[in-house]
Write a protein that holds these residues in place. Structure first.
Motif: not given
Length: 246
Positions: A201-206
């Motif tokens: 649903l959601e992918v966020r780079q950190e």
């Protein structure tokens, strides 16, 4: 070490808005006004909402060393301190040029007063600046012994750097590996709660990280500094991923 995935909820009966993506903003009358085009992304999860963090790490060959040093001189007044600093800088620059240091940078000098002990001896003015550049790994020993031994020099941390031209390929590789790590964690958690199908649903780079190598002073008879013993440049990347498990 991979983080522990978290089970956020068991069932969502309605559409869950996750992100608002304005395609454009128009500045007018001192305020931000939405443009004609706006898109609101709504994602639906009729199952279990899972959150994981995937991590990836890649060690690369050292291509060059980022080196830097502090240079200092002092005298009874500012003119004397700056003149002494200029002479020391000339000696440092000559050594660095002999070592073929690339992208040599010298900061502007600063001065400050240092109180002496005992007080009757008065105050001294100190002038210092920073020098930095890029060095071939094979010249590390010559840098430490030849430049570090000069009067007024204080060596700063050295950072091993990899080939910058490979950054796009390395980044793509890390993204894939981090996502697979997050997916593996989500599959384990989904199986534990009796679910078999996963949808991202959601992918966020950190995060992105490099580890510096500290160099300290050395005696004349000390063993050589071997660049092969330096830690390799290491790229790290992490992703936050939210899955719907059904």
């Amino acid at each position: 070490m991979a983080s522990i995935p978290r089970l956020s909820s068991c069932r969502l009966p309605r559409l869950r808005p996750l992100m608002l993506l304005p395609l454009g903003l128009v500045l007018g009358a001192g305020a931000l006004t939405p443009s004609r085009s706006q898109v609101q992304v709504q994602l639906q999860c009729r199952g279990a909402l899972l959150e994981t963090r995937g991590n990836a790490e890649l060690k690369r060959d050292t291509q060059r060393l980022a080196v830097s040093l502090g240079l200092e001189a002092e005298a009874a007044d500012a003119d004397g301190a700056l003149a002494a600093l200029q002479r020391r800088l000339a000696a440092v620059r000559e050594r660095l040029q002999a070592l073929q240091v690339q992208d040599l940078r010298v900061s502007s000098p600063i001065t400050w007063q240092r109180s002496q002990q005992p007080p009757a001896s008065g105050e001294r003015v100190v002038a210092n600046l920073q020098v930095s550049g890029q060095l071939a790994p094979a010249r590390l020993q010559a840098f430490v012994r030849g430049v570090g031994a000069l009067e007024g020099v204080r060596l700063n941390p050295v950072t091993a750097e990899a080939d910058p031209a490979a950054v796009p390929a390395v980044r793509a590789r890390l993204l894939r590996a981090a996502y697979q790590d997050a997916l593996a964690q989500a599959r384990e958690l989904a199986a534990a709660v009796g679910r078999s199908r996963l949808e991202p649903l959601e992918v966020r780079q950190e995060g992105h990280d490099l580890r510096p190598v500290m160099l300290r002073g050395m005696a004349a008879e000390a063993a050589p500094f071997d660049p092969a013993e330096l830690p390799q440049p290491t790229d790290r990347l992490s992703l936050f991923v939210r899955f719907c498990a059904s």
